[in-house]
Each structure stands twice: as structure tokens, then as C-alpha cells.
Design an enzyme around this catalytic site. Structure first.
Site, PDB file in Angstrom:
ATOM      1  N   ARG A  81     -14.134   2.727   4.123  1.00 11.70           N
ATOM      2  CA  ARG A  81     -12.962   1.889   4.378  1.00 11.70           C
ATOM      3  C   ARG A  81     -11.675   2.698   4.506  1.00 11.70           C
ATOM      4  O   ARG A  81     -10.872   2.471   5.397  1.00 11.70           O
ATOM      5  CB  ARG A  81     -12.792   0.873   3.246  1.00 11.70           C
ATOM      6  CG  ARG A  81     -11.635  -0.085   3.460  1.00 11.70           C
ATOM      7  CD  ARG A  81     -11.231  -0.760   2.169  1.00 11.70           C
ATOM      8  NE  ARG A  81     -10.436   0.088   1.316  1.00 11.70           N
ATOM      9  CZ  ARG A  81     -10.431   0.051  -0.006  1.00 11.70           C
ATOM     10  NH1 ARG A  81     -11.223  -0.778  -0.636  1.00 11.70           N
ATOM     11  NH2 ARG A  81      -9.667   0.861  -0.710  1.00 11.70           N
ATOM     12  N   TYR A 127     -11.914  -9.431  -2.487  1.00  8.01           N
ATOM     13  CA  TYR A 127     -12.557  -8.133  -2.298  1.00  8.01           C
ATOM     14  C   TYR A 127     -14.048  -8.325  -2.022  1.00  8.01           C
ATOM     15  O   TYR A 127     -14.698  -9.162  -2.648  1.00  8.01           O
ATOM     16  CB  TYR A 127     -12.415  -7.253  -3.542  1.00  8.01           C
ATOM     17  CG  TYR A 127     -11.016  -6.801  -3.881  1.00  8.01           C
ATOM     18  CD1 TYR A 127      -9.913  -7.222  -3.147  1.00  8.01           C
ATOM     19  CD2 TYR A 127     -10.788  -5.947  -4.951  1.00  8.01           C
ATOM     20  CE1 TYR A 127      -8.639  -6.803  -3.468  1.00  8.01           C
ATOM     21  CE2 TYR A 127      -9.506  -5.528  -5.279  1.00  8.01           C
ATOM     22  CZ  TYR A 127      -8.437  -5.957  -4.541  1.00  8.01           C
ATOM     23  OH  TYR A 127      -7.166  -5.544  -4.852  1.00  8.01           O
ATOM     24  N   ARG A 156     -10.077  -3.512 -15.013  1.00  9.22           N
ATOM     25  CA  ARG A 156      -8.956  -4.353 -14.583  1.00  9.22           C
ATOM     26  C   ARG A 156      -9.379  -5.813 -14.727  1.00  9.22           C
ATOM     27  O   ARG A 156     -10.492  -6.184 -14.351  1.00  9.22           O
ATOM     28  CB  ARG A 156      -8.561  -4.075 -13.129  1.00  9.22           C
ATOM     29  CG  ARG A 156      -8.102  -2.657 -12.852  1.00  9.22           C
ATOM     30  CD  ARG A 156      -7.549  -2.551 -11.426  1.00  9.22           C
ATOM     31  NE  ARG A 156      -7.386  -1.172 -10.999  1.00  9.22           N
ATOM     32  CZ  ARG A 156      -6.337  -0.418 -11.268  1.00  9.22           C
ATOM     33  NH1 ARG A 156      -5.347  -0.923 -11.986  1.00  9.22           N
ATOM     34  NH2 ARG A 156      -6.259   0.826 -10.833  1.00  9.22           N
ATOM     35  N   ARG A 203      -4.564   2.769 -14.025  1.00 14.49           N
ATOM     36  CA  ARG A 203      -3.191   2.874 -13.535  1.00 14.49           C
ATOM     37  C   ARG A 203      -2.642   1.523 -13.067  1.00 14.49           C
ATOM     38  O   ARG A 203      -3.281   0.792 -12.334  1.00 14.49           O
ATOM     39  CB  ARG A 203      -3.117   3.889 -12.382  1.00 14.49           C
ATOM     40  CG  ARG A 203      -1.691   4.359 -12.096  1.00 14.49           C
ATOM     41  CD  ARG A 203      -1.631   5.165 -10.818  1.00 14.49           C
ATOM     42  NE  ARG A 203      -2.498   6.327 -10.823  1.00 14.49           N
ATOM     43  CZ  ARG A 203      -2.140   7.538 -11.243  1.00 14.49           C
ATOM     44  NH1 ARG A 203      -0.946   7.717 -11.744  1.00 14.49           N
ATOM     45  NH2 ARG A 203      -2.986   8.539 -11.172  1.00 14.49           N
ATOM     46  N   HIS A 221     -14.792   3.687 -15.673  1.00 20.03           N
ATOM     47  CA  HIS A 221     -14.648   2.887 -14.464  1.00 20.03           C
ATOM     48  C   HIS A 221     -15.927   2.107 -14.148  1.00 20.03           C
ATOM     49  O   HIS A 221     -15.958   1.320 -13.199  1.00 20.03           O
ATOM     50  CB  HIS A 221     -14.282   3.819 -13.293  1.00 20.03           C
ATOM     51  CG  HIS A 221     -13.861   3.127 -12.047  1.00 20.03           C
ATOM     52  ND1 HIS A 221     -14.608   3.151 -10.887  1.00 20.03           N
ATOM     53  CD2 HIS A 221     -12.753   2.399 -11.766  1.00 20.03           C
ATOM     54  CE1 HIS A 221     -13.983   2.469  -9.946  1.00 20.03           C
ATOM     55  NE2 HIS A 221     -12.859   1.999 -10.448  1.00 20.03           N
ATOM     56  N   ASN A 242       0.826  -1.208   0.000  1.00 20.24           N
ATOM     57  CA  ASN A 242       0.000   0.000   0.000  1.00 20.24           C
ATOM     58  C   ASN A 242       0.863   1.261   0.000  1.00 20.24           C
ATOM     59  O   ASN A 242       0.603   2.223  -0.737  1.00 20.24           O
ATOM     60  CB  ASN A 242      -0.902   0.022   1.237  1.00 20.24           C
ATOM     61  CG  ASN A 242      -2.063  -0.941   1.148  1.00 20.24           C
ATOM     62  OD1 ASN A 242      -2.339  -1.507   0.087  1.00 20.24           O
ATOM     63  ND2 ASN A 242      -2.755  -1.142   2.248  1.00 20.24           N
TER      64      ASN A 242
END
Length: 767
Positions: A627, A531, A438, A468, A498, A72
């Protein structure tokens, strides 16, 4: 829109924020309404780091959380610090919503990062590594190991390492183009003016390193200027090198030997120990690892990019060559190495890190996956099959029976993959339209789209090349799909696409039917097991019509027409959110019960925050489950009294965006691909999707409420931006929201099996 084509126990309540700076903000006049985005992100990573420190968590899971904090932080430095560097050079004294200039943010971020890194290595050295040693997962010190172990390390070095790596002498600080985030070794050499050809080499900072036959006294005068070389370790060789278990002098296995032991050394330690072999005739003064992080905030100037595909390849090359924004070194590096590297890379001293332990903590991911240590990991939670999906029927049959909601990763992502795979071979499917942001490395979804095109179906894929760190993979997929006959659209000029949607057009007896998947996560079956996300599968006619209009507007570079149900960014999504919040505000002012419950990854947008403040002042009950970054300050008297903010950090990454508005008792619920950030609301193509099916709405509302009862892995945000861990009181039962959701998924399948009809077959007398 225009389209571009082809363990130490911790207290029950543990604050994590930099209280001194946040309290100063809280006391500033006039009151600061917003918290700084960058510092709040670092507080999120601190919450993840707390998981690595929690003795109630299995040891290898703690090691994994420590690795996650390292990964991260790498991305944060690449993107956010890189962006702040550019802002500080070009924006002058412009301030962010929290009142800080880019230069002030960089200083605050540097201080917080240093404290964070110190905590990482303290947890590693004082807690996790000693516990790993106790459980026989041991990192070997080649300077203190047995001859047997050293011989094994030397065999690996000579057999697998020497032939691959190449040292490079450095002159005038002219480094080769080193990749960011890789491990490299900086070698300090003694001057060579008086060295004779027969002199050997030695490493003088390692007392147990092998000496050469030559006399080190003849290596040249000490006053000679030190010279340097670099050995990039690259990514070809594995970083974790297994070694045989240590033996005692009597030959018996030492603790750690046997079936469940793992002794290892890191690649950089092997190379450093035998580094003199790379420099025959030279005296090695010191050899230490270092790591650089380059600025990844390199964006495409689309107004000057005639070819988006070629432009993105240039972006990747520019990122490879970009400025260094962070330098990490071994804490025991000599002053000569430290000064040489700092000056050579022109790195800001505030972002030079001297780490007391292995650089790049992501090697701990490798330890987490070791075989033979399952008792040190969480019990597996295999994803469950949805009771609404019959594996003996087609996905089209299951969806035709009613809308289906999947809650990942508690429920498997397989139905989404299966839907697209069935569409590829179903003779009645005419077209498939999908957005890919992605994907996984060996994506079955991309493979299915290619098969569909090869079978003559009309397949259109919007592939976002500007995702990215996934640009290279998306470029590769785009080219493969184009070659197979897929109509590929490379996103939208000036925006990132997105949204998560797939539309399948099928010919049925009643006419053309649109089967649609809406999601909060990517079309990536790998991350779908890690996820927390929501999928909705539907054949709702109005949603299907809206989805088609949305998709065609994107691919056709046209102005979208008014939708019946969907809201899209950057056109209507922001307005819909603000209208929903203001609707609750007006109802509260009229004396009605008003309630908002929202689950997001990030809340940054100041207009949305201000609207939530107004709702709070009107008495609306607001519960926010954010989050990561939350720039809103809850619990401020007269400003945000009725706003509660929590953050869940647990086994799975909370990723779903989910919104509930009481709406006078009508209970409006939405799922979305968008966080409440300016980039999502204004600079991306996003979707806000209403949930229409009553049972699904009820389930999602109960799920939102469940998170606020979590007293195991929830953190409550304080007015100053710090967080306190929520712990069960003596009168409360422990409740872990993710565990409850998994058990609910398991029970649903058990109930289905028990309710299945049993056919009784009687025995008949033989004739």
C-alpha cells in the site's frame, strides 16, 4: 525480553513520482538497489491525492481524500522530518540504503513536500471548492457577503468567541508555548508611542473591516517598529461556523439557499475580520493565520526510566515543547509577519510553507459528514454478518464448529467485541489475556476487560504505552484497568508490542480450552469499519498453546520456548520469512513452479529485499501488493525481472498483512501484524500466524490474486519508483477489488438466508 510493569480529467496513466530524481538514481553507477523510504512515502500520499482529483469519485469523497492527504502529511512531518532533523545533527555523512545522507534527504523531502502542497491547494481552489459552490456548500467571504450574513458572523463572534479567546502581546519574540498543528493568528500592530487614549483601532489590510471612531492618522508614526500579538484559537471552539444562506436584493433565495445548502465560514476568518475588538486603541496592520508542526520523534530512554508510566508522561510533555520543524502561513501574509514568525521559531526556510488557502485541510472532514448531502458521498457499504456466526448462539459455540475468518470492514468487527464481552460474563471463562496497541475512545473491549476483572476472572492486558500518538489514551486505559483489578503490563523494555492477539481460557467438559483471536489490525471497532484487515478466530490446540506461551513469555520476562506454529519478532519472524522466500528460490532452481504473493503496508528491510531479488533472479514469480512505502525496485533487468508491485488506494485503507508461498503446491498462507521493515522485524513484538483451515486458505489466496486484477484503483510501480494508474482496456471489464470483496460478503449472507430451512405448517380442520 524483559517486561516493564505498571474536476479536471486526468490522463489514463498518471505518473506521480519525481521522475527527474528517480531516473538519476536509476542511471547511477553502481545501480542503486533501493529506493528512499521518505520519498516513496510521499509518492504514496500523492496517490491518495490523485483520489481527490478523480472526477469519477463523489465530490465529498474527493474532499475527504484531500483532508486525508493533509492529515497524512502532518504525521509525516512530525515523525519522519523530525527524525531526519535529528539524524542530520548527529549522524554526519552516514547514508541510507538509497545512498542519501540525512541532509540530502531533507532537501529532497522539502522540495517534494512543496510540490505536494501546491498540488493540494490547486486541487482545492481550482476543482473541489468550485464544485462545492455549485452544489451549494459555500465558504463565505466576510469581506464580500451581505449585511445579514455579516451580522450573523458578528453575533457568533461576540456571543461565542470573544469570551473564550485571549490575545497575547509578544515581546522580544517570546511566544507562549503554542501547541503544534493548531491554528493561531499573528496580529501585526502599529507602534503605540503616540497613540492617545481615545484613539480607536482598525485593521488596515481589510478594506471592508469595521473602522473605529478614532482618526487612524493619529495612530503613531509609520516609522515605528511594528509590534505583534498572537491569538491561539485552541480546540474548544468549532472551526466550521455555519451561516445563513445569502439572499438576493429582492429577497429571494440565491442559488445555494434552501433545504440542501450549507454556508459557512472558518473560525480564523471570523476572528481575523473582527480582530480589532481585541485591541481597542490600537491599529491592526494585518492579522493572518499560521500553524506550526513540532518534532514528534521524541522517544523514551528506557534505560533511564525507572517508571515507564511516568516516563511516557514526560515524553508527551517533551513532544509539546519540542522544536518546530515546519511553519505554515497564509500566502498573503506581510513580509513583517513572515520574517517575524520564521525568526521567532528558528525554522528551516526549506520548511516554511506559504499556503494559498485555509491552513489545515482536515476541516474538510467536517464537510464530508454534513447532513442533507448524501448524494455527494459514496453509497453506504454496511458491514455484513459472517455466515459462519449464528447470532442466536454464543461465540464459543460458533468457533467450536470450526475456524472463522472475518474480512474487515466488509464483515463486521462485532464478533470480536462480542467474544470478549461474552467472556466477561461467562461463568466458565477463567482467564482473558490480550494485547492492546491502539483502541477507540470509548472502547467496549476495555470495558469488557474491566467487567471481567470485577467478576473475579484472571485478566491480563499488555498495554503498549509507546504507541505513538495514542500514549495518553493508553495511559488512561491502563490506570482504569489497574483500578478494576486487571493485571496490566506496560509493554516490553526496548521494544514495542504490536502483535494482535486475545486468548480466552474456558473450562469445558473435556478440560480447559483456549479460544484465540489473531488479527492484522488493532482492537479498535471504529477503525475496523475503515481499515481492511483480517481476523482469525480459532480453538486450534497447538495455536492456543503457542499463543499462551508467547503471552506468558512477554509478561513473565522470560525466554520464549520453541513454538509449534507461531513465529514472533524479534526472535524468529524474520528467519521464517527469509526461509519461506529461499524455499521458493530453491524450488525454482530445481525446475519446480515457484510463486510468492504478499500484501503489506510497507517493504523497507534490505535483507528481505535482497532475498526477493535473489528469488527473482532464480525465476520465482513474485507479486507484491504494498500500500505505502516500497523500497524495492521492480522490473530491473537481471535484478528483479519477475517482481510486480502494485498499490491499492480506494475507499478503505488497505491494512492487512497477508502472505502466500506456493511451497511445492502445499500453499502456505500466513497473516501477520508485521510489515517488512527493520522496526517490525527487529524492534517490535510481532506475530506471524499460519492459516490452517483449507477453505480459509483458498479464500485468502483468491483475495490476494483479486487485487492484481483491479483496473480501477490500482497503481503499478515502475523501476524508477514512480507509479502508473492501471486502467481497464477496451476489452476488459472494470474491476474494483474492494467492491468485489464487499459484494462477495453481501452474497454470502444472501445465500445463507436463502438456504435457511423453511418450516411448512398446514392448516388443520377445526374440531
Amino acid at each position: 525480553m524483559s517486561a516493564s510493569r505498571p474536476a479536471k480529467p486526468k490522463p489514463a496513466v498518471q505518473p506521480t513520482a519525481d521522475r527527474k530524481s528517480s531516473e538519476a538514481l536509476a542511471q547511477a553507477e553502481p545501480p542503486v538497489r533501493y529506493l528512499n523510504r521518505e520519498l516513496e512515502w510521499l509518492e504514496f500520499n500523492a496517490r491518495v491525492l490523485e483520489q481527490a482529483q478523480d472526477p469519477q469519485i463523489q465530490l465529498l469523497e474527493r474532499a475527504k481524500f484531500l483532508a486525508i492527504t493533509g492529515s497524512n502529511l502532518d504525521e509525516f512531518v512530525m515523525v519522519r522530518v523530525g527524525s531526519l532533523k535529528l539524524q542530520s545533527q548527529g549522524s554526519g555523512g552516514r547514508r541510507d540504503p538509497a545512498g542519501l545522507t540525512a541532509a540530502e534527504q531533507l532537501q529532497a523531502v522539502a522540495r517534494r513536500c512543496h510540490r505536494h502542497v501546491q498540488s493540494q491547494y490547486r486541487i482545492l481552489q481550482d476543482e473541489i471548492q468550485p464544485l462545492l459552490d455549485q452544489r451549494h456548500i459555500t465558504r463565505v467571504d466576510l469581506n464580500q457577503c451581505s449585511d445579514r450574513t455579516l451580522a450573523a458572523a458578528e453575533r457568533h463572534f461576540r456571543g461565542d468567541v470573544v469570551a473564550v479567546l485571549s490575545p497575547q502581546a509578544l515581546h522580544d519574540r517570546r511566544f507562549p508555548m503554542l501547541p503544534g498543528l493548531g491554528i493561531h493568528l499573528c496580529v501585526q500592530l502599529r507602534g503605540v508611542a503616540e497613540l492617545s487614549p481615545q484613539n480607536g483601532s482598525q485593521v488596515i489590510d481589510k478594506p471592508s473591516s469595521r473602522k473605529s471612531k478614532g482618526d487612524s492618522a493619529n495612530a503613531g508614526p509609520d516609522e515605528h517598529e511594528p509590534q505583534f500579538a498572537v491569538i491561539p484559537l485552541g480546540r474548544t471552539l468549532p472551526r466550521i461556523v455555519p451561516l445563513p444562506s445569502e439572499k438576493s436584493a429582492a429577497g429571494a433565495a440565491m442559488p445555494g439557499g434552501g433545504e440542501h445548502s450549507f454556508h459557512y465560514v472558518l473560525l480564523e476568518d471570523v476572528v481575523a475580520h473582527f480582530v480589532s475588538d481585541f485591541f481597542p486603541g490600537r491599529e491592526v496592520v494585518q492579522c493572518k493565520p499560521f500553524r506550526i508542526t513540532r518534532n514528534a520523534d521524541v522517544e523514551l530512554r528506557e534505560d533511564g526510566a525507572g517508571d515507564l508510566l511516568g516516563g511516557m508522561e514526560e515524553v508527551l510533555e517533551s513532544r509539546r515543547l519540542s522544536d518546530v520543524v515546519r511553519l505554515e502561513m497564509d500566502a498573503s501574509s506581510s513580509d513583517a509577519i513572515r520574517n517575524y514568525l520564521t525568526e521567532s521559531f528558528y525554522v528551516d526556510p526549506d520548511f516554511v510553507f506559504n499556503n494559498d488557502g485555509p491552513l489545515d485541510l482536515t476541516y474538510l472532514f467536517g464537510l464530508h459528514s454534513l447532513e442533507g448531502f448524501s448524494s455527494l458521498r459514496d453509497d453506504p457499504w454496511p458491514p455484513q454478518r459472517s455466515p459462519k456466526i449464528d447470532p442466536t448462539e454464543t461465540m464459543f459455540t460458533s468457533i467450536a464448529a470450526g475456524d472463522i475468518m472475518l474480512m474487515h470492514p466488509y464483515e463486521t468487527f462485532d464478533p470480536v467485541v462480542r467474544l470478549i464481552e461474552e467472556a466477561a460474563t461467562d461463568p466458565d471463562v477463567l482467564a482473558v489475556k490480550q494485547i492492546l496497541y491502539r483502541t477507540s475512545r470509548n472502547s467496549p473491549i476495555v470495558a469488557a476487560l474491566i467487567r471481567a476483572a470485577e467478576r473475579g476472572k484472571y485478566v491480563t492486558a499488555i498495554v503498549e504505552l509507546k504507541a505513538r500518538f495514542d500514549e495518553a489514551r493508553n495511559i488512561e486505559w491502563a490506570r482504569e484497568m489497574e483500578q478494576a483489578g486487571v493485571q496490566v503490563i506496560y509493554g516490553i523494555r526496548g521494544l514495542k508490542t504490536h502483535a494482535k492477539v486475545c486468548i480466552i481460557v474456558r473450562r469445558e467438559p473435556q478440560g480447559l480450552v483456549r479460544y484465540v483471536h489473531f488479527g492484522t489490525g488493532n482492537y479498535n471497532e471504529s477503525t475496523a469499519s475503515l481499515y481492511g484487515d483480517i481476523s482469525i478466530l480459532t480453538k486450534d490446540e497447538s495455536l492456543g498453546t503457542d499463543a499462551t506461551m508467547f503471552f506468558n513469555a512477554v509478561t513473565g520476562a522470560s525466554q520464549p520456548q520453541p513454538f509449534q506454529q507461531l513465529s514472533i519478532a524479534p526472535l524468529t519472524l524474520r528467519r521464517t520469512i527469509l526461509e519461506m522466500i529461499r524455499g521458493e528460490t530453491e524450488r525454482s532452481k530445481q525446475g519446480q513452479k515457484a510463486e510468492i504473493i504478499v500484501k503489506l503496508n510497507a517493504l523497507v528491510d534490505t535483507e528481505v529485499i535482497d532475498t526477493l531479488y535473489e528469488a527473482s533472479q532464480a525465476g520465482v514469480s513474485i507479486q507484491l501488493n504494498v500500500r505505502g512505502v516500497c523500497c524495492l525496485r521492480p522490473g530491473i533487468p537481471g535484478l528483479s525481472d519477475s517482481i510486480e508491485v502494485i498499490s491499492i488506494v480506494d475507499r478503505f485503507l488497505e491494512h492487512a498483512r497477508l502472505m502466500y508461498f506456493r511451497h511445492g503446491g502445499d500453499n502456505k498462507i500466513f497473516i501477520s501484524s508485521a510489515d517488512w521493515m527493520p522496526r517490525n522485524l527487529d524492534r517490535r513484538v510481532e506475530l506471524l500466524v499460519p492459516v490452517n483451515e483449507p477453505t480459509i486458505r483458498k479464500t485468502l489466496r483468491e483475495t490476494l490474486q483479486l487485487y492484481f486484477r483491479d483496473n480501477q484503483n490500482a497503481w503499478r510501480m515502475q523501476p524508477d519508483g514512480s507509479y502508473e494508474r492501471i486502467r481497464a482496456t477496451k476489452k476488459q471489464k472494470p474491476l474494483r477489488s474492494q467492491e468485489v470483496l464487499y459484494k462477495q460478503a453481501v452474497k454470502a449472507m444472501q445465500d445463507l438466508k436463502q438456504s435457511s430451512h423453511v418450516t411448512f405448517e398446514t392448516h388443520r380442520p377445526s374440531k
